[in-house]
Design a protein around this motif. Structure first.
Motif: not given
Ligand SMILES: NC(=O)c1ccc[n+]([C@@H]2O[C@H](COP(=O)([O-])OP(=O)(O)OC[C@H]3O[C@@H](n4cnc5c(N)ncnc54)[C@H](OP(=O)(O)O)[C@@H]3O)[C@@H](O)[C@H]2O)c1
Length: 279
Positions: A41, A155-156, A177, A205, A249-250, A254, A258
């Protein structure tokens, strides 16, 4: 595992999200795909995403034998308000032109001649759907009819807006989404509309919007029983209630963890327990 939209497009059941990765985007997308993610995505929105670097990763992957057709690529049209002053289209053009220009620029960034999914980043109206939203949606419908994108979505979006879109659009969205808050029963109202219309619900998120739930003792107990971490439990829970989760995740570790969430099984009691935590 795949999910299927009402127009019968198969969609992978877990998606790698590329927001906020900045210059690490290309490396992380490669890592995610090489680790097993097949859906990515992004968005044509420079303040949060590096779509061109996603494209760079796809080119490197192609050189290593990963064919375009084996991947599910999703990107978004973001209106001028969300572009931080650097829109990938002529902001003085009419909205239909903006959508077409943004779409063409996404194809260029991603080095592809089609997209699997094209998403409207957010309705322009806060409540209901205004004339501008319908103009944007018509342009999205036109792209769908052209065959350059296999599914379109939004989305949103609120439950009220989604109801309107499903009732009045010529082509209903195939994907929604949304940021998924446990406190809103994991966006139940919107998920129920999606289920009724054969729309795939993507939750984002899931971890960052629900930190208290993830730290809850009941999640820890479930995690211990299945031999996984709390994040994996949340992703598996999302899948078991019919959602397509995104992970942002970065970390290489993870990314692996995941993906392993797909192999877990939560009992129906555990699913119910998680549903009740934030109520
Ligand atoms: N449509 C929209 O408006 C919108 C808005 C926001 C996001 N999005 C999409 O949704 C995606 C995901 O969003 P998000 O980054 O907020 O999601 P998220 O996966 O809830 O959050 C990412 C955080 O979770 C941690 N994490 C992931 N896997 C983990 C694990 N196994 N154990 C511990 N921590 C873990 C990551 O840390 P580490 O990096 O250390 O793993 C990072 O700090 C975005 O990249 C984007 O593509 C869309």
């Amino acid at each position: 595992m795949t999910l299927t939209t009402y127009n019968r497009v198969p969609v992978p059941s877990f998606m790698y999200g590329t927001a906020w990765k900045k210059e690490a985007t290309a490396h992380l997308v490669q890592l995610a795909v090489e680790s097993g993610f097949t859906a990515v995505d992004t968005a044509n929105q420079l303040i949060h995403y590096q779509e061109a670097l996603v494209g760079e990763a796809l080119q490197s992957l192609e050189k290593k034998g990963v064919k375009r057709e084996t991947l599910f690529l999703q990107t978004k049209f973001t209106s001028v308000d969300g572009q931080g002053g650097r829109p990938p289209y002529d902001p003085s053009a009419d909205l239909s032109t903006q959508v077409r220009q943004s779409f063409d620029s996404s194809l260029t960034h991603l080095h592809t001649h089609y997209l699997d999914s094209y998403v409207l980043h957010a309705p322009l109206s806060r409540r209901g759907l205004g004339e501008e939203d319908w103009e944007v949606w018509s342009a999205m419908e036109e792209l769908y009819r052209s065959g350059k994108v296999k599914m379109i979505g939004v989305s949103n979006i609120t439950a009220g807006q989604l109801d309107l879109l499903c009732e009045q659009a010529k082509v209903k969205p195939m994907v929604v989404q949304n940021r998924c808050f446990a406190a809103l029963a994991w966006d139940k109202q919107v998920r129920e509309i999606c289920q009724a219309h054969g729309i795939i619900y993507q939750g984002f998120s899931l971890l960052t919007a629900n930190r208290e739930v993830i730290a809850h003792p009941e999640i820890r107990t479930i995690a211990q029983r299945v031999g996984a971490g709390p994040a994996q439990v949340i992703f598996r829970f999302a899948m078991q209630i019919g959602m397509l989760p995104l992970t942002g995740t970065t970390s290489q570790q993870h990314i692996k963890e995941d993906l392993q969430a797909e192999q877990l099984t939560l009992s129906s009691e555990e699913v119910h327990q998680i549903e009740m935590i934030a109520v």
